[in-house]
Write a protein that holds these residues in place. Structure first.
Motif, mmCIF file in Angstrom:
data_model
loop_
_atom_site.group_PDB
_atom_site.id
_atom_site.type_symbol
_atom_site.label_atom_id
_atom_site.label_comp_id
_atom_site.label_asym_id
_atom_site.label_seq_id
_atom_site.Cartn_x
_atom_site.Cartn_y
_atom_site.Cartn_z
ATOM 1 N N VAL A 63 0.022 -22.087 15.285
ATOM 2 C CA VAL A 63 -0.801 -21.405 14.098
ATOM 3 C C VAL A 63 -0.364 -20.161 14.532
ATOM 4 N N ILE A 64 0.008 -19.213 13.855
ATOM 5 C CA ILE A 64 0.202 -17.366 14.278
ATOM 6 C C ILE A 64 -0.043 -16.906 13.037
ATOM 7 N N SER A 65 -1.215 -15.676 14.211
ATOM 8 C CA SER A 65 -2.189 -15.122 13.680
ATOM 9 C C SER A 65 -1.516 -13.704 13.527
ATOM 10 N N GLY A 66 -1.233 -13.018 12.348
ATOM 11 C CA GLY A 66 -0.711 -11.377 12.751
ATOM 12 C C GLY A 66 -0.613 -10.313 12.593
ATOM 13 N N MET A 67 -0.716 -9.109 13.468
ATOM 14 C CA MET A 67 -1.327 -8.086 12.844
ATOM 15 C C MET A 67 -0.089 -6.884 12.485
ATOM 16 N N SER B 99 0.350 -1.138 -0.239
ATOM 17 C CA SER B 99 -0.205 0.110 -0.106
ATOM 18 C C SER B 99 0.661 1.253 -0.315
ATOM 19 N N GLY B 100 2.660 0.823 -0.077
ATOM 20 C CA GLY B 100 3.114 2.756 0.081
ATOM 21 C C GLY B 100 3.423 2.417 1.235
ATOM 22 N N ALA B 101 3.223 1.986 2.572
ATOM 23 C CA ALA B 101 3.791 2.097 3.921
ATOM 24 C C ALA B 101 4.890 1.179 4.272
ATOM 25 N N THR B 102 4.641 2.544 5.738
ATOM 26 C CA THR B 102 6.061 1.756 6.072
ATOM 27 C C THR B 102 5.378 0.754 7.330
ATOM 28 N N PRO B 103 5.992 -0.694 7.505
ATOM 29 C CA PRO B 103 5.253 -1.496 8.844
ATOM 30 C C PRO B 103 5.999 -0.869 10.684
ATOM 31 N N ARG B 104 5.224 -1.012 11.322
ATOM 32 C CA ARG B 104 5.856 -0.225 11.779
ATOM 33 C C ARG B 104 5.505 -0.941 13.603
ATOM 34 N N TRP B 105 4.895 -2.260 13.150
ATOM 35 C CA TRP B 105 3.786 -2.101 15.139
ATOM 36 C C TRP B 105 3.458 -3.357 14.422
ATOM 37 N N PHE B 106 3.509 -4.607 15.163
ATOM 38 C CA PHE B 106 3.581 -6.347 15.389
ATOM 39 C C PHE B 106 2.752 -6.739 16.446
ATOM 40 N N MET B 107 1.828 -7.268 16.220
ATOM 41 C CA MET B 107 0.603 -7.691 17.543
ATOM 42 C C MET B 107 0.905 -9.506 16.578
ATOM 43 N N THR B 108 0.718 -10.892 17.473
ATOM 44 C CA THR B 108 0.420 -11.615 17.358
ATOM 45 C C THR B 108 -0.527 -12.364 18.333
ATOM 46 N N THR B 109 -1.086 -13.591 18.233
ATOM 47 C CA THR B 109 -2.012 -14.357 18.220
ATOM 48 C C THR B 109 -0.916 -16.171 18.179
ATOM 49 N N LEU B 110 -0.142 -16.232 19.222
ATOM 50 C CA LEU B 110 0.428 -17.456 18.821
ATOM 51 C C LEU B 110 -1.173 -18.836 19.653
ATOM 52 N N LEU B 111 -1.752 -19.867 18.807
ATOM 53 C CA LEU B 111 -1.628 -20.960 18.626
ATOM 54 C C LEU B 111 -1.167 -22.315 19.088
ATOM 55 N N PHE B 112 -0.823 -23.056 20.535
ATOM 56 C CA PHE B 112 0.079 -24.225 19.786
ATOM 57 C C PHE B 112 -0.871 -25.297 20.064
ATOM 58 N N PRO B 113 -0.331 -26.700 19.863
ATOM 59 C CA PRO B 113 -0.799 -27.626 19.928
ATOM 60 C C PRO B 113 -0.974 -28.002 21.397
ATOM 61 N N SER B 114 -1.722 -28.798 22.159
ATOM 62 C CA SER B 114 -1.374 -29.469 23.595
ATOM 63 C C SER B 114 0.128 -30.649 23.071
ATOM 64 N N GLY B 115 1.361 -30.514 24.178
ATOM 65 C CA GLY B 115 2.114 -31.344 24.574
ATOM 66 C C GLY B 115 3.004 -30.264 23.744
ATOM 67 N N THR B 116 2.746 -29.071 23.623
ATOM 68 C CA THR B 116 4.270 -27.940 22.958
ATOM 69 C C THR B 116 5.115 -28.048 24.145
ATOM 70 N N THR B 117 6.224 -28.296 24.132
ATOM 71 C CA THR B 117 6.974 -27.365 25.752
ATOM 72 C C THR B 117 6.897 -25.561 25.395
ATOM 73 N N GLY B 118 7.525 -25.616 26.716
ATOM 74 C CA GLY B 118 7.865 -24.254 26.493
ATOM 75 C C GLY B 118 9.027 -23.346 26.131
ATOM 76 N N SER B 119 9.789 -24.774 25.900
ATOM 77 C CA SER B 119 11.020 -24.209 24.889
ATOM 78 C C SER B 119 10.865 -24.142 23.338
ATOM 79 N N GLU B 120 9.513 -25.057 22.972
ATOM 80 C CA GLU B 120 9.050 -24.711 21.461
ATOM 81 C C GLU B 120 8.949 -23.191 21.427
ATOM 82 N N ILE B 121 7.997 -22.520 22.446
ATOM 83 C CA ILE B 121 7.512 -21.374 22.393
ATOM 84 C C ILE B 121 7.803 -20.426 22.377
ATOM 85 N N ARG B 122 8.860 -20.923 23.815
ATOM 86 C CA ARG B 122 10.029 -19.103 24.167
ATOM 87 C C ARG B 122 10.558 -18.958 22.182
ATOM 88 N N MET B 123 11.288 -20.101 21.616
ATOM 89 C CA MET B 123 12.235 -20.153 19.892
ATOM 90 C C MET B 123 11.601 -19.161 19.012
#
Length: 528
Positions: free
Chosen positions: A327-331, A272-296
């Protein structure tokens, strides 16, 4: 389906004659009148007259226009079909003899008044059909031309369709849908069929957005409203500055999803000709995901944001059995001065259509990262697969979008994402309200992409393609723009031209017209 007046042409059975013959008041239903006769001989005589007149009428029956075609269409969708009627089974079978293309065998179930269950408008017939067909009543579509058909369906919790046969009914009833011809059922049935993985089909998206009427109609500050091919929203927030908003999920990539999430969202902001500046995200992980995986994943997101000078400013993280892979949903939010906003509605006839890099950049990277073992088995060399994995570094289009946005002659930009170049060009045509001509011989493909697609029997034109930017540019500025992109080591090809107002892609190959490819879902979904 109801039978008489629904699958058959209405008006064949003379109900007034039947009522007169058996002495039934005109305002009383025939079957209920017969059931209410106190004398058993009178009931038998009335039923016999009903059977006789009904059977004679059945011999004159013709299919309702479109009846046979809709039955074959529904069969092609692998849907079970049922007739539920207040007619006798004998008369239904006789009427079907006059159908040229369908027979009794085309229906999984025929429920007539001979069945020992209450008749319509009682819902028991619908419940009976649901049980026999092995589906809950709420999954059934009940189609009929009379009050009783719709009442029975509504009471059972089914979806109802009133066919009025292009007339004004003598009764009033609420149905989920109303049609005049049976061919109109196709669009209704499609809404009830499971969709394939991938983007919502464009025709459905357009219909739904039109129904919602969201965007600038509700708020004049919204400059770019939702639509086919519109990947961002632009909001006027000051005299000279516009906020550009974008949201997109990452569902295919399990390897380096953070990089994909940031770049895919930033790409659309840049178009659109704009400069990306701010990002928010919703992170959904399946059951059994480890803390280290989320941190990565979080570190991957932060690293990519820093590289692109974007602020990761918040979001939400959750572990849920609603997903089977992350699933990573970004805004993403960006800013642009009003005079620099690029709106696809501004493309004009004569604009040249440019494509940076080549098709299926993102798809090449994802396949190499997710299906390396399969590619090795098919004979692809490990070094080739490693090169394809590195295509991840090419899926950003911020640099070329920045260069293109500096040219006044650039009327619009659109990045190639899910559905590949074929879908992206369709979206651009719709959003810009112009037809477009594309020379298929000019469309660039990397040799590695071509090899992967040959080995896996995929079409690169329909393969997810972030990393390629479509640019619409005036003829006067095209040469200078391509030179500037070349100086930045960004390969660019002129692949077509914007035509007159309208919609659609005209494709040529070897100077001859060829069909423009169409993909219901992205080619990569066939691998997943």
């Amino acid at each position: 389906f109801d039978f008489d007046g629904t699958l058959t042409k209405p008006g064949i059975i003379d109900f007034a004659l039947i009522k007169k013959t058996i002495g039934c008041p005109l305002d009383q239903p025939i079957l209920e009148f017969i059931a209410g006769l106190a004398d058993s001989e009178d009931r038998a005589s009335a039923l016999s007259e009903l059977d006789r007149i009904e059977f004679e009428a059945a011999a004159r029956t013709e299919p309702n226009p479109g009846a046979e075609e809709i039955v074959h269409y529904l069969q092609a969708q692998d849907l079970p079909l049922c007739v539920i009627s207040r007619n006798s089974l004998r008369s239904i079978k006789r009427a079907l003899e006059n159908f040229g293309k369908i027979t009794e065998a085309d229906f999984d179930l025929i429920i007539s008044r001979d069945e020992p269950i209450p008749h319509k408008p009682d819902p028991d017939g619908i419940y009976f059909a649901a049980d026999k067909l092995g589906h809950p009543p709420e999954h059934l579509l009940v189609v009929g031309d009379y009050l009783f058909d719709i009442q029975a369906g509504n009471r059972a919790g089914a979806t109802t369709v009133l066919i009025d046969n292009a007339t004004t009914p003598s009764f009033s009833v609420e149905s989920a849908y109303r049609i005049s011809h049976l061919h109109e059922l196709k669009d209704i049935v499609r809404l009830g069929l499971p969709l394939q993985a991938g983007k919502l089909p464009n025709d459905l998206l357009e219909e739904f957005l039109d129904d919602l009427a969201i965007g600038s109609e509700n708020d004049p500050t919204i400059l770019i409203k939702p639509g086919i091919g519109e990947d961002t929203a632009a909001v006027d927030v000051s005299d000279d500055e516009i906020l550009v908003l974008k949201s997109d999920p990452i569902t295919f990539a399990a390897d380096a999803p953070g990089q994909y999430a940031v770049l895919i969202n930033a790409n659309d902001i840049a178009t659109s000709g704009a400069t990306p500046r701010w990002f928010m995200t919703t992170l959904l992980f399946p059951s059994g995901t480890t803390g280290s995986e989320i941190r990565m994943v979080m570190k991957d997101l932060q690293s990519m944001c820093r590289q692109s000078e974007i602020v990761l400013c918040g979001g939400h993280t959750e572990i849920t059995d609603a997903v089977t892979r992350p699933v990573i949903s970004g805004m993403m939010v960006g800013t642009v001065r009003k005079k620099n906003l690029r709106d696809k509605r501004h493309i004009v006839a004569g604009d040249q259509v440019l494509l940076t890099k080549a098709v299926a950049v993102e798809g090449t990277s994802i396949i190499a990262r997710e299906f390396a073992d399969r590619l090795l088995q098919l004979g692809m060399e490990e070094a080739e697969i490693e090169r394809c994995k590195q295509f991840l570094s090419r899926i950003g289009i911020l640099e070329e979008a920045g260069i293109a946005g500096s040219f006044d002659g650039v009327s619009a930009m659109h990045d190639v994402t899910e559905g590949g170049l074929a879908t992206a060009m369709d979206e651009l045509s719709i959003a810009g309200n112009h037809a477009i001509r594309i020379d298929m011989d000019r469309i660039p493909t990397f040799p590695e992409t071509d090899k992967i697609c040959r080995l896996l029997d995929l079409d690169p034109m329909g393969l997810i393609g972030s990393g390629s930017l479509i640019i619409c540019c005036s003829k006067a500025d095209t040469k200078d723009l391509m030179n500037q992109l070349g100086k930045a080591s960004i390969a660019t090809a002129c692949i077509g031209e914007v035509l007159e107002k309208g919609r659609g892609i005209t494709a040529t190959k070897g100077h001859r017209k060829v069909p423009w490819p169409h993909f219901e879902v992205d080619e990569i979904t066939r691998l997943f």
